[in-house]
Scaffold this motif. Structure first.
Motif, PDB file in Angstrom:
ATOM      1  N   LEU A   1       0.862  -1.179   0.000  1.00  0.00           N
ATOM      2  CA  LEU A   1       0.000   0.000   0.000  1.00  0.00           C
ATOM      3  C   LEU A   1       0.895   1.224   0.000  1.00  0.00           C
ATOM      4  N   LEU A   2       0.845   1.963  -1.102  1.00  0.00           N
ATOM      5  CA  LEU A   2       1.593   3.218  -1.198  1.00  0.00           C
ATOM      6  C   LEU A   2       0.697   4.324  -0.665  1.00  0.00           C
ATOM      7  N   VAL A   3       1.201   5.062   0.301  1.00  0.00           N
ATOM      8  CA  VAL A   3       0.400   6.111   0.936  1.00  0.00           C
ATOM      9  C   VAL A   3       1.009   7.458   0.597  1.00  0.00           C
ATOM     10  N   GLY A   4       0.321   8.216  -0.240  1.00  0.00           N
ATOM     11  CA  GLY A   4       0.760   9.556  -0.613  1.00  0.00           C
ATOM     12  C   GLY A   4       0.274  10.538   0.433  1.00  0.00           C
ATOM     13  N   THR A   5       1.203  11.078   1.214  1.00  0.00           N
ATOM     14  CA  THR A   5       0.848  11.918   2.355  1.00  0.00           C
ATOM     15  C   THR A   5       0.851  13.409   2.039  1.00  0.00           C
ATOM     16  N   GLY A   6       0.778  13.759   0.773  1.00  0.00           N
ATOM     17  CA  GLY A   6       0.755  15.172   0.393  1.00  0.00           C
ATOM     18  C   GLY A   6       2.091  15.605  -0.169  1.00  0.00           C
ATOM     19  N   GLN A   7       2.442  16.858   0.070  1.00  0.00           N
ATOM     20  CA  GLN A   7       3.687  17.398  -0.472  1.00  0.00           C
ATOM     21  C   GLN A   7       4.901  17.028   0.364  1.00  0.00           C
ATOM     22  N   ALA A   8       4.672  16.525   1.574  1.00  0.00           N
ATOM     23  CA  ALA A   8       5.771  16.110   2.453  1.00  0.00           C
ATOM     24  C   ALA A   8       5.515  14.690   2.941  1.00  0.00           C
TER      25      ALA A   8
ATOM     26  N   LEU B   1      -2.053  -3.035   9.233  1.00  0.00           N
ATOM     27  CA  LEU B   1      -1.768  -3.405   7.847  1.00  0.00           C
ATOM     28  C   LEU B   1      -0.861  -4.636   7.794  1.00  0.00           C
ATOM     29  N   ARG B   2       0.141  -4.662   8.643  1.00  0.00           N
ATOM     30  CA  ARG B   2       1.052  -5.810   8.691  1.00  0.00           C
ATOM     31  C   ARG B   2       0.276  -7.094   9.014  1.00  0.00           C
ATOM     32  N   GLU B   3      -0.665  -7.006   9.962  1.00  0.00           N
ATOM     33  CA  GLU B   3      -1.480  -8.167  10.320  1.00  0.00           C
ATOM     34  C   GLU B   3      -2.363  -8.620   9.158  1.00  0.00           C
ATOM     35  N   ALA B   4      -2.693  -7.699   8.256  1.00  0.00           N
ATOM     36  CA  ALA B   4      -3.488  -8.030   7.066  1.00  0.00           C
ATOM     37  C   ALA B   4      -2.593  -8.499   5.913  1.00  0.00           C
ATOM     38  N   GLY B   5      -1.275  -8.565   6.159  1.00  0.00           N
ATOM     39  CA  GLY B   5      -0.351  -9.011   5.124  1.00  0.00           C
ATOM     40  C   GLY B   5       0.023  -7.932   4.133  1.00  0.00           C
ATOM     41  N   ILE B   6      -0.114  -6.669   4.543  1.00  0.00           N
ATOM     42  CA  ILE B   6       0.141  -5.534   3.648  1.00  0.00           C
ATOM     43  C   ILE B   6       1.315  -4.711   4.185  1.00  0.00           C
ATOM     44  N   VAL B   7       2.268  -4.428   3.310  1.00  0.00           N
ATOM     45  CA  VAL B   7       3.383  -3.552   3.654  1.00  0.00           C
ATOM     46  C   VAL B   7       2.994  -2.138   3.244  1.00  0.00           C
ATOM     47  N   ALA B   8       3.007  -1.211   4.187  1.00  0.00           N
ATOM     48  CA  ALA B   8       2.659   0.188   3.904  1.00  0.00           C
ATOM     49  C   ALA B   8       3.919   0.993   3.666  1.00  0.00           C
ATOM     50  N   GLU B   9       3.872   1.829   2.637  1.00  0.00           N
ATOM     51  CA  GLU B   9       5.015   2.658   2.297  1.00  0.00           C
ATOM     52  C   GLU B   9       4.566   4.103   2.130  1.00  0.00           C
ATOM     53  N   PRO B  10       4.729   4.929   3.177  1.00  0.00           N
ATOM     54  CA  PRO B  10       4.378   6.340   3.032  1.00  0.00           C
ATOM     55  C   PRO B  10       5.435   7.071   2.218  1.00  0.00           C
ATOM     56  N   MET B  11       4.973   8.037   1.419  1.00  0.00           N
ATOM     57  CA  MET B  11       5.857   8.873   0.614  1.00  0.00           C
ATOM     58  C   MET B  11       5.055  10.085   0.162  1.00  0.00           C
ATOM     59  N   THR B  12       5.676  11.006  -0.499  1.00  0.00           N
ATOM     60  CA  THR B  12       4.920  12.145  -1.010  1.00  0.00           C
ATOM     61  C   THR B  12       3.885  11.633  -2.018  1.00  0.00           C
ATOM     62  N   THR B  13       2.842  12.400  -2.236  1.00  0.00           N
ATOM     63  CA  THR B  13       1.803  11.976  -3.172  1.00  0.00           C
ATOM     64  C   THR B  13       2.356  11.785  -4.577  1.00  0.00           C
ATOM     65  N   GLY B  14       3.214  12.674  -5.026  1.00  0.00           N
ATOM     66  CA  GLY B  14       3.786  12.539  -6.366  1.00  0.00           C
ATOM     67  C   GLY B  14       4.553  11.238  -6.520  1.00  0.00           C
ATOM     68  N   ALA B  15       5.401  10.924  -5.550  1.00  0.00           N
ATOM     69  CA  ALA B  15       6.178   9.684  -5.601  1.00  0.00           C
ATOM     70  C   ALA B  15       5.250   8.472  -5.538  1.00  0.00           C
ATOM     71  N   ALA B  16       4.223   8.529  -4.691  1.00  0.00           N
ATOM     72  CA  ALA B  16       3.292   7.409  -4.550  1.00  0.00           C
ATOM     73  C   ALA B  16       2.496   7.181  -5.832  1.00  0.00           C
ATOM     74  N   ALA B  17       2.020   8.252  -6.452  1.00  0.00           N
ATOM     75  CA  ALA B  17       1.241   8.127  -7.689  1.00  0.00           C
ATOM     76  C   ALA B  17       2.092   7.534  -8.807  1.00  0.00           C
ATOM     77  N   ASN B  18       3.331   8.013  -8.940  1.00  0.00           N
ATOM     78  CA  ASN B  18       4.216   7.495  -9.980  1.00  0.00           C
ATOM     79  C   ASN B  18       4.593   6.038  -9.720  1.00  0.00           C
ATOM     80  N   THR B  19       4.947   5.716  -8.487  1.00  0.00           N
ATOM     81  CA  THR B  19       5.332   4.352  -8.138  1.00  0.00           C
ATOM     82  C   THR B  19       4.161   3.397  -8.312  1.00  0.00           C
TER      83      THR B  19
END
Length: 128
Positions: free
Chosen positions: A72-79, A91-109
């Motif tokens: 799960l890529l989490v775009g947290t805005g401009q920062a 999320l880990r218990e659901a088998g999902i690795v969460a990766e926070p990043m800027t929204t631009g990086a998350a959308a592209n990734t």
């Protein structure tokens, strides 16, 4: 009278074609506001700030079939804003690795990983 093409939910997997100016382009259309891009489709997401990102606001993620999402890529805005320990644990218990990043990086990734047919989802805050 015909149904609107997009009423807050667009079924299926769609790359993010563009982001900014308070919204996103995907599936040949535009949406103002934040979105959840899940294996089942893209939906409007009523979250506006990183501190609103929690288990409740991500309920749709947990409702996807088990194993449908690995990342799960989490775009947290401009920062980049870290996710809470409680959310990361849920999320880990659901088998999902969460990766926070800027929204631009998350959308592209997200779009790259989707094209690679990876089991990915994205929670993207709209940015100006």
């Amino acid at each position: 009278m015909s149904e609107p093409k997009y009423s807050g939910f667009l079924p299926g997997k769609h790359v993010i074609e563009a982001y900014g100016q308070g919204g996103f382009r995907f599936g040949g259309m535009s949406h103002k506001g934040s979105i959840l891009a899940l294996p089942s489709g893209i939906s409007a997401w009523s979250v506006h700030t990183p501190d609103e990102i929690d288990v409740t606001s991500l309920a749709s993620v947990f409702q996807e079939p088990k194993g449908a999402i690995e990342h799960l890529l989490v775009g947290t805005g401009q920062a980049l804003v870290p996710l809470s320990a409680a959310l990361r644990q849920a999320l880990r218990e659901a088998g999902i690795v969460a990766e926070p990043m800027t929204t631009g990086a998350a959308a592209n990734t997200y779009s790259i990983l989707l094209r690679e047919d990876r089991l990915v989802a994205a929670a993207l805050l709209a940015v100006p």
